[in-house]
Motif scaffolding. Structure first.
Motif, PDB file in Angstrom:
ATOM      1  N   VAL A   6       3.663  10.665  -4.810  1.00 16.20           N
ATOM      2  CA  VAL A   6       3.849   9.458  -4.008  1.00 16.20           C
ATOM      3  C   VAL A   6       4.439   8.389  -4.918  1.00 16.20           C
ATOM      4  CG1 VAL A   6       2.771   7.682  -2.572  1.00 16.20           C
ATOM      5  CG2 VAL A   6       1.879  10.038  -2.546  1.00 16.20           C
ATOM      6  N   VAL A   7       5.521   7.769  -4.474  1.00 12.18           N
ATOM      7  CA  VAL A   7       6.196   6.741  -5.261  1.00 12.18           C
ATOM      8  C   VAL A   7       6.023   5.407  -4.553  1.00 12.18           C
ATOM      9  CG1 VAL A   7       8.353   6.019  -6.363  1.00 12.18           C
ATOM     10  CG2 VAL A   7       7.900   8.464  -5.964  1.00 12.18           C
ATOM     11  N   TYR A   8       5.418   4.431  -5.250  1.00 12.95           N
ATOM     12  CA  TYR A   8       5.223   3.093  -4.699  1.00 12.95           C
ATOM     13  C   TYR A   8       6.275   2.149  -5.270  1.00 12.95           C
ATOM     14  CZ  TYR A   8       0.688   4.611  -2.954  1.00 12.95           C
ATOM     15  OH  TYR A   8      -0.309   5.270  -2.283  1.00 12.95           O
ATOM     16  N   PHE A   9       7.029   1.508  -4.384  1.00 15.37           N
ATOM     17  CA  PHE A   9       7.993   0.492  -4.769  1.00 15.37           C
ATOM     18  C   PHE A   9       7.350  -0.868  -4.501  1.00 15.37           C
ATOM     19  CE2 PHE A   9      10.506   4.237  -4.035  1.00 15.37           C
ATOM     20  CZ  PHE A   9      11.482   4.189  -5.019  1.00 15.37           C
ATOM     21  N   GLY A  10       7.089  -1.616  -5.567  1.00 17.65           N
ATOM     22  CA  GLY A  10       6.345  -2.861  -5.419  1.00 17.65           C
ATOM     23  C   GLY A  10       7.136  -4.082  -5.831  1.00 17.65           C
ATOM     24  N   PRO A  11       7.673  -4.847  -4.873  1.00 24.89           N
ATOM     25  CA  PRO A  11       8.307  -6.118  -5.200  1.00 24.89           C
ATOM     26  C   PRO A  11       7.333  -7.069  -5.903  1.00 24.89           C
ATOM     27  CG  PRO A  11       8.898  -5.429  -2.989  1.00 24.89           C
ATOM     28  CD  PRO A  11       7.809  -4.516  -3.447  1.00 24.89           C
ATOM     29  N   PRO A  12       7.814  -8.169  -6.465  1.00 27.05           N
ATOM     30  CA  PRO A  12       6.968  -9.058  -7.277  1.00 27.05           C
ATOM     31  C   PRO A  12       5.732  -9.561  -6.527  1.00 27.05           C
ATOM     32  CG  PRO A  12       9.274  -9.629  -7.557  1.00 27.05           C
ATOM     33  CD  PRO A  12       9.220  -8.625  -6.457  1.00 27.05           C
ATOM     34  N   GLY A  13       4.581  -9.390  -7.161  1.00 27.07           N
ATOM     35  CA  GLY A  13       3.346  -9.919  -6.598  1.00 27.07           C
ATOM     36  C   GLY A  13       2.766  -9.134  -5.454  1.00 27.07           C
ATOM     37  N   LEU A 238      13.324   9.906  -8.046  1.00 26.11           N
ATOM     38  CA  LEU A 238      12.076  10.637  -7.857  1.00 26.11           C
ATOM     39  C   LEU A 238      11.959  11.138  -6.420  1.00 26.11           C
ATOM     40  CD1 LEU A 238       9.485   8.420  -9.765  1.00 26.11           C
ATOM     41  CD2 LEU A 238      10.276  10.694 -10.424  1.00 26.11           C
ATOM     42  N   THR A 239      11.494  12.361  -6.285  1.00 27.29           N
ATOM     43  CA  THR A 239      11.273  12.934  -4.957  1.00 27.29           C
ATOM     44  C   THR A 239       9.804  12.823  -4.585  1.00 27.29           C
ATOM     45  OG1 THR A 239      10.967  15.133  -5.922  1.00 27.29           O
ATOM     46  CG2 THR A 239      13.186  14.538  -5.195  1.00 27.29           C
ATOM     47  N   GLY A 240       9.530  12.834  -3.309  1.00 22.33           N
ATOM     48  CA  GLY A 240       8.170  12.713  -2.819  1.00 22.33           C
ATOM     49  C   GLY A 240       8.093  11.628  -1.763  1.00 22.33           C
ATOM     50  N   GLU A 241       6.893  11.333  -1.336  1.00 21.99           N
ATOM     51  CA  GLU A 241       6.698  10.281  -0.349  1.00 21.99           C
ATOM     52  C   GLU A 241       7.010   8.918  -0.979  1.00 21.99           C
ATOM     53  OE1 GLU A 241       3.152   8.293   2.416  1.00 21.99           O
ATOM     54  OE2 GLU A 241       2.736  10.021   1.125  1.00 21.99           O
ATOM     55  N   ARG A 242       7.752   8.076  -0.257  1.00 22.42           N
ATOM     56  CA  ARG A 242       8.119   6.748  -0.751  1.00 22.42           C
ATOM     57  C   ARG A 242       7.413   5.687   0.087  1.00 22.42           C
ATOM     58  NH1 ARG A 242      13.973   6.183  -3.311  1.00 22.42           N
ATOM     59  NH2 ARG A 242      13.931   8.085  -4.588  1.00 22.42           N
ATOM     60  N   VAL A 243       6.746   4.760  -0.605  1.00 24.26           N
ATOM     61  CA  VAL A 243       5.994   3.702   0.070  1.00 24.26           C
ATOM     62  C   VAL A 243       6.429   2.364  -0.515  1.00 24.26           C
ATOM     63  CG1 VAL A 243       3.724   2.738   0.575  1.00 24.26           C
ATOM     64  CG2 VAL A 243       4.025   5.236   0.415  1.00 24.26           C
ATOM     65  N   VAL A 244       6.841   1.445   0.348  1.00 27.62           N
ATOM     66  CA  VAL A 244       7.205   0.090  -0.082  1.00 27.62           C
ATOM     67  C   VAL A 244       6.028  -0.830   0.206  1.00 27.62           C
ATOM     68  CG1 VAL A 244       8.750  -1.881   0.274  1.00 27.62           C
ATOM     69  CG2 VAL A 244       9.661   0.464   0.296  1.00 27.62           C
ATOM     70  N   LEU A 245       5.577  -1.549  -0.821  1.00 32.20           N
ATOM     71  CA  LEU A 245       4.531  -2.556  -0.644  1.00 32.20           C
ATOM     72  C   LEU A 245       5.187  -3.804  -0.058  1.00 32.20           C
ATOM     73  CD1 LEU A 245       2.618  -2.034  -4.006  1.00 32.20           C
ATOM     74  CD2 LEU A 245       2.337  -0.850  -1.821  1.00 32.20           C
ATOM     75  N   ARG A 246       4.681  -4.292   1.053  1.00 34.05           N
ATOM     76  CA  ARG A 246       5.465  -5.203   1.886  1.00 34.05           C
ATOM     77  C   ARG A 246       5.031  -6.664   1.875  1.00 34.05           C
ATOM     78  NH1 ARG A 246       9.045  -2.455   4.750  1.00 34.05           N
ATOM     79  NH2 ARG A 246       8.745  -0.199   5.014  1.00 34.05           N
TER      80      ARG A 246
END
Length: 474
Positions: A6-13, A238-246
């Motif tokens: 699982v890959v988490y993409f986390g914008p600032p804060g 990276l492969t796998g599930e992608r989750v953006v922190l919103r």
């Protein structure tokens, strides 16, 4: 990476570290013993934060956290390095042998700054090439960097290898290259992944070889170490599930708008939809640096280069404000104690023997026989440099407690402020000709740097008026 990633993409804060800790809690509650969960961070700061929060929030102890480390600490433990790691003393000795001034390295083996003197250029060039797997053959060095630098990098490489062999030492890059990895863990969580170099990615792949699940967190838009070999494309691939922190818990709406405008300039990135916190905030442009109101409130003052930090230091000194710049406090505690002791003495009271001795060390020798009759501190304590005495006077005129309270102002390069935040942020937009040339070949890298600058703010963002014709337009 492992089959289940699982890959988490986390914008600032948006809470990348908190998200990883939540996943760690879920995994531990699911059944594997805590010591079979590993959290691997890129920096010591991130590793300390993760360990501290795991102790406080998850109730884990030291035995449970044996795999909660930086990449390099993990490798060092496997290799049993102990005190065999190159430190500042060794770098100074090696510099003397080479006749070069060598700089400090961070925990990842990267230069702490990229100064243009020959020693720093040679050291940086060597480690960047090593991080990305570039050839160290002399001819390749000369072709890529010119004869002068190429020859010196070759000499540096050979001399350092001999020095390490003679003293039985390793450097940070050795750790990553030589450790086999394969953590004895069922779950591995990797933080700050956008900053990994190709060599570090290769090591990370070895670390997770036995894991059943892998969680990776980072933000490609904050990948500001391309100059040091970081490979953001590897993170993006990276492969796998992608989750953006919103949801950002840091940025107010005004700064969020600036951030989105900067993101529009980045061509290669993971698209993300994310929102600000529920606060309007303010953004001001064109304020002269000398008029940034640092007299009250907490401030983070940013500049693109080390040299430009001097603009902010002048501002704080003229305003009589205590600050921390380049990691150093502008106020020296021993000098403050001497000032306080001297004034206590002049008032006819006893400051105590230790305080009196500190004051006399700073005072003019001719005053020692009868210090009680001495002049005011800024005339008596002549061993405090004149410029610092004038600065202390300015601080005390503004606020009698100014020298005793912690610094409210931090001055930093944008790279040095990654991960930091403050209610008030001021940015000096000037760039150098070298940076301007770099923008023409890799504009994304520079856009990411200024995105990091604009996203440190909790409330008020000031983009100051540039001091030159070369500047980045936020």
């Amino acid at each position: 990476m492992a089959a289940e990633t699982v890959v988490y993409f986390g914008p600032p804060g948006t809470g990348k570290t908190a998200t990883l800790l939540a996943r760690a809690r879920e995994e531990i509650d699911r059944g594997p013993p805590p010591d079979r969960t590993a959290v691997v961070a890129f920096s010591r700061r991130a590793a300390r934060e993760a360990r501290g929060r795991a102790t406080a929030e998850l109730g884990l102890d030291a035995d449970d956290l044996r795999h909660w480390r930086t990449l390099h600490s993990t490798a060092a433990r496997e290799l049993g390095v102990g005190d065999r790691l190159m430190d500042r003393t060794h770098w100074d000795r090696l510099g003397e042998i080479l006749g070069l001034e060598l700089g400090d390295l961070d925990e990842s083996g990267r230069p702490m700054s990229f100064r243009r003197d020959l020693g720093h250029v040679v050291q940086s060039t060597y480690y960047i090439r090593r991080a990305v797997g570039r050839s160290m053959a002399l001819q390749a060095l000369i072709v890529d960097h010119g004869e002068r630098v190429g020859l010196q990098v070759d000499r540096f490489s050979r001399t350092m290898a001999a020095y390490k062999e003679h003293h039985g030492l390793m450097d940070y890059a050795d750790l990553i290259e030589q450790a086999q990895g394969e953590l004895d863990a069922d779950v591995v969580l990797i933080d700050e992944a956008q900053d990994l170099t190709p060599a570090q990615w290769a090591y990370a792949d070895r670390l997770v070889a036995r894991a059943r699940r892998v969680y990776v967190a980072g933000d490609d838009d904050q990948a500001v170490y391309a100059w040091a070999g970081a490979d953001v494309t590897r993170f993006l691939a990276l492969t796998g599930e992608r989750v953006v922190l919103r949801e950002s818990y840091r940025l107010p709406r005004a700064a969020h708008s600036v951030a989105l405008s900067l993101l529009d300039r980045i061509r290669t990135r993971q698209p993300k939809t994310w929102g600000p916190r529920d606060l309007p905030g303010t953004v001001e442009h064109g304020v002269p640096a000398a008029r940034v109101p640092v007299e009250s409130g907490e401030w983070l003052l940013l500049a693109r280069t080390q040299r430009a930090l001097g603009v902010w230091e002048v501002l704080c000194r003229s305003a009589g404000v205590r600050y921390i710049s380049r990691g150093v406090d502008s106020v020296r505690p021993d000098e403050v104690r001497a000032i306080r002791a001297w004034e206590v003495l002049r008032s006819g009271r006893d400051p105590g023997q230790t305080a009196l001795e500190e004051a006399l060390v700073m005072a003019a020798p001719e005053l020692h026989p009868d210090p009680t009759a001495g002049p005011i501190w800024h005339k008596a304590l002549v061993r405090i440099p004149v410029a610092r005495r004038r600065y202390y006077e300015s601080c005390l005129r503004r606020d009698r407690r100014a020298l005793d309270e912690p610094a409210r102002v931090r001055i930093s390069t944008i790279h040095g402020a990654k991960g930091a935040e403050a209610p008030n942020v001021a940015v000096l937009p000037d760039i150098t000709p070298r940076i301007a040339r770099g923008m023409r070949t890799d504009p994304d890298a520079e856009h990411r740097v200024w995105y990091v600058a604009a996203t440190r703010v909790l409330d008020r963002l000031i983009v100051s008026r540039p001091d030159s014709d070369l500047y980045y337009s936020l």
